[in-house]
Design a protein around this motif. Structure first.
Motif, short mmCIF file in Angstrom:
data_model
loop_
_atom_site.label_atom_id
_atom_site.label_comp_id
_atom_site.label_asym_id
_atom_site.label_seq_id
_atom_site.Cartn_x
_atom_site.Cartn_y
_atom_site.Cartn_z
N SER A 208 0.82 -1.22 0.00
CA SER A 208 0.00 0.00 0.00
C SER A 208 0.84 1.26 0.00
O SER A 208 0.30 2.37 -0.02
CB SER A 208 -0.94 0.00 1.21
N GLY A 209 2.18 1.11 0.03
CA GLY A 209 3.06 2.28 0.04
C GLY A 209 3.40 2.79 1.42
O GLY A 209 4.03 3.84 1.55
N LEU A 210 2.99 2.06 2.46
CA LEU A 210 3.31 2.46 3.83
C LEU A 210 4.56 1.74 4.31
O LEU A 210 4.98 0.73 3.74
CB LEU A 210 2.13 2.17 4.75
N GLY A 211 5.13 2.24 5.40
CA GLY A 211 6.34 1.64 5.94
C GLY A 211 7.58 2.19 5.28
O GLY A 211 7.58 3.27 4.68
N GLY A 212 8.67 1.45 5.35
CA GLY A 212 9.94 1.90 4.81
C GLY A 212 10.66 2.82 5.79
O GLY A 212 10.15 3.16 6.87
N ILE A 213 11.86 3.24 5.40
CA ILE A 213 12.66 4.13 6.23
C ILE A 213 13.27 5.21 5.35
O ILE A 213 13.79 4.92 4.27
CB ILE A 213 13.75 3.35 7.01
N ILE A 214 13.16 6.46 5.78
CA ILE A 214 13.68 7.57 5.00
C ILE A 214 14.81 8.27 5.75
O ILE A 214 14.89 8.21 6.98
CB ILE A 214 12.58 8.60 4.67
N VAL A 215 15.67 8.92 4.99
CA VAL A 215 16.68 9.82 5.55
C VAL A 215 16.10 11.22 5.45
O VAL A 215 15.82 11.71 4.36
CB VAL A 215 18.01 9.73 4.77
N ASP A 216 15.88 11.86 6.59
CA ASP A 216 15.20 13.16 6.59
C ASP A 216 16.01 14.16 7.41
O ASP A 216 16.03 14.10 8.64
CB ASP A 216 13.80 13.00 7.18
N SER A 217 16.64 15.08 6.71
CA SER A 217 17.44 16.10 7.40
C SER A 217 16.57 17.16 8.05
O SER A 217 17.06 18.00 8.80
CB SER A 217 18.40 16.77 6.41
N GLY A 218 15.26 17.13 7.80
CA GLY A 218 14.35 18.10 8.39
C GLY A 218 13.67 17.63 9.66
O GLY A 218 12.95 18.39 10.31
N THR A 219 13.87 16.36 10.03
CA THR A 219 13.35 15.81 11.28
C THR A 219 14.51 15.66 12.26
O THR A 219 15.59 15.19 11.88
CB THR A 219 12.69 14.44 11.05
N THR A 220 14.30 16.04 13.51
CA THR A 220 15.42 16.06 14.45
C THR A 220 15.79 14.67 14.96
O THR A 220 16.93 14.22 14.82
CB THR A 220 15.11 16.97 15.65
N ILE A 221 14.83 13.97 15.56
CA ILE A 221 15.12 12.71 16.24
C ILE A 221 14.64 11.52 15.42
O ILE A 221 13.55 11.54 14.83
CB ILE A 221 14.45 12.69 17.63
N THR A 222 15.45 10.47 15.38
CA THR A 222 15.08 9.26 14.65
C THR A 222 13.85 8.61 15.26
O THR A 222 13.74 8.48 16.48
CB THR A 222 16.26 8.27 14.66
N GLN A 223 12.93 8.21 14.39
CA GLN A 223 11.68 7.59 14.81
C GLN A 223 11.59 6.19 14.22
O GLN A 223 11.87 5.98 13.05
CB GLN A 223 10.49 8.44 14.35
N LEU A 224 11.19 5.23 15.08
CA LEU A 224 11.12 3.84 14.68
C LEU A 224 9.75 3.26 15.02
O LEU A 224 9.10 3.74 15.96
CB LEU A 224 12.20 3.03 15.42
N PRO A 225 9.30 2.22 14.28
CA PRO A 225 8.06 1.56 14.67
C PRO A 225 8.12 1.13 16.13
O PRO A 225 9.20 0.78 16.63
CB PRO A 225 7.99 0.35 13.73
N SER A 226 6.99 1.14 16.82
CA SER A 226 6.98 0.91 18.26
C SER A 226 7.64 -0.41 18.66
O SER A 226 8.38 -0.47 19.64
CB SER A 226 5.55 0.97 18.80
N ASP A 227 7.40 -1.47 17.88
CA ASP A 227 8.00 -2.76 18.24
C ASP A 227 9.51 -2.76 18.05
O ASP A 227 10.25 -3.34 18.85
CB ASP A 227 7.35 -3.89 17.43
N VAL A 228 9.98 -2.08 17.01
CA VAL A 228 11.42 -1.97 16.77
C VAL A 228 12.06 -1.11 17.86
O VAL A 228 13.12 -1.46 18.41
CB VAL A 228 11.71 -1.38 15.38
#
Length: 336
Positions: A208-228
């Motif tokens: 469906s196009g959801l999930g994955g991991i992006i490199v985002d210089s505009g977000t401060t703190i790394t965010q991970l799925p809750s289980d990860v």
């Protein structure tokens, strides 16, 4: 970067998670239309190279959210943290350091802006969309290196340069549902050199196009799925039992009182890339100082949406290089 003719020095936030490049402009929309910035706010009336874009122009059609006011194209961009900018789309001349002036670049002239832009004039959009700076320049590659948050030096942005020879390389992954995001192939994570018991599918884009991991210089703190995140957190806690704990401070839930510590060793956190490459984060990129009393917190949080984000705090001191021709991204530490 300098904007307009005559040139006005401007400082920008780099954002690989969005496309529109913009800066605050006079007149501001009311008392709170502009936030406080370091340099004078740009006045388009004083620039001979400033030209508003019409509503039926190709540039206006490229915007995700556009309006029209007396045949001037109005843009609006909202960011994940609630920040936003609204204003007039125009073409302007931009001059990068050690570069010639580049005319007719589409930028936003923001008259109503709100958010945590750290006193910058605006934002450089380096996403994958057609109106991003990298797309407008038809760049074959670009790279940036974000200096430490307390560094007196400036971060750097370069176009059409080769990545450092020691870069760890991973494929860029295309997602047609969210074409602006820079997705990267990550197959796992490790703490203290030990791979975490998580499936590589947790970092993959689903049907469906959801999930994955992006490199985002505009977000401060790394965010991970809750289980990860929970697996990461438990592994980190298990290897830091010697550090005195501190109460949690939102948005962080794993904090330490390091006020009496002169030298602190923490387990290395790493992203595992294809080819058994391991992007090991420096210790300073793993603990975030939240106050002057010596409280530091694990600089990762649980995501509230089905997307993992490698934030700019974790990217400090790492040159991130995008080979747009071959759809690759490289990471090289200590290259600022």
């Amino acid at each position: 970067m300098r904007v307009g003719q005559p040139q006005q020095p401007s400082f920008f936030v780099l954002d690989t998670g969005s496309d529109v490049t913009w800066l605050q402009c006079l007149p501001c929309a009311g008392k709170n239309g502009c936030y406080e910035q370091i340099t004078p706010i740009f006045d388009p009336e004083l620039s001979s190279s400033y030209n508003p874009v019409s509503c039926d122009s190709e540039q206006c059609q490229l915007l995700d959210e556009a309006g029209c006011n007396v045949n001037s194209c109005i843009y609006k961009v909202e960011y994940g943290d609630g920040s936003f900018t609204i204003g007039e789309l125009a073409t302007e001349t931009l001059t990068f350091v050690h570069s010639n002036s580049i005319p007719n670049i589409s930028i936003g002239c923001g008259h109503d802006n709100e958010g945590l832009f750290v006193g910058a004039d605006g934002l450089i959009g380096l996403g994958g969309g057609a109106i991003s700076i990298s797309s407008q320049l038809k760049a074959s590659s670009f790279s940036y290196c974000l200096v430490d948050i307390d560094s007196p030096s400036f971060s750097t942005l370069d176009f059409n340069t080769d990545p450092p020879s020691d870069s760890l390389i991973s494929p860029l992954v295309k997602n047609d549902r969210f074409p602006s995001f820079r997705y990267v192939k990550v197959i796992g994570m490790s703490v203290g050199g030990k791979p975490l018991p998580i499936s590589s599918s947790r970092f993959e884009i689903d049907e469906s196009g959801l999930g994955g991991i992006i490199v985002d210089s505009g977000t401060t703190i790394t965010q991970l799925p809750s289980d990860v995140y929970e697996v990461l957190r438990e592994a980190f806690l298990g290897l830091t039992t010697n550090l005195p704990p501190a109460p949690e401070i939102s948005p962080f839930d794993t904090c330490y009182d390091l006020s009496s510590q002169s030298n602190v060793e923490v387990p290395t956190i790493a992203f595992i890339l294809p080819g058994e490459n391991s992007l090991q984060l420096p210790a300073k990129n793993c603990l975030f100082q939240v106050d002057s009393a010596g409280t530091f917190c694990l600089a990762f949080v649980s995501a509230t949406f089905p997307l993992s984000i490698i934030g700019n705090f974790q990217q400090q001191g790492i040159r991130v290089s995008y080979d747009l021709t071959n759809s690759l991204v490289g990471f090289s530490t200590n290259k600022c």
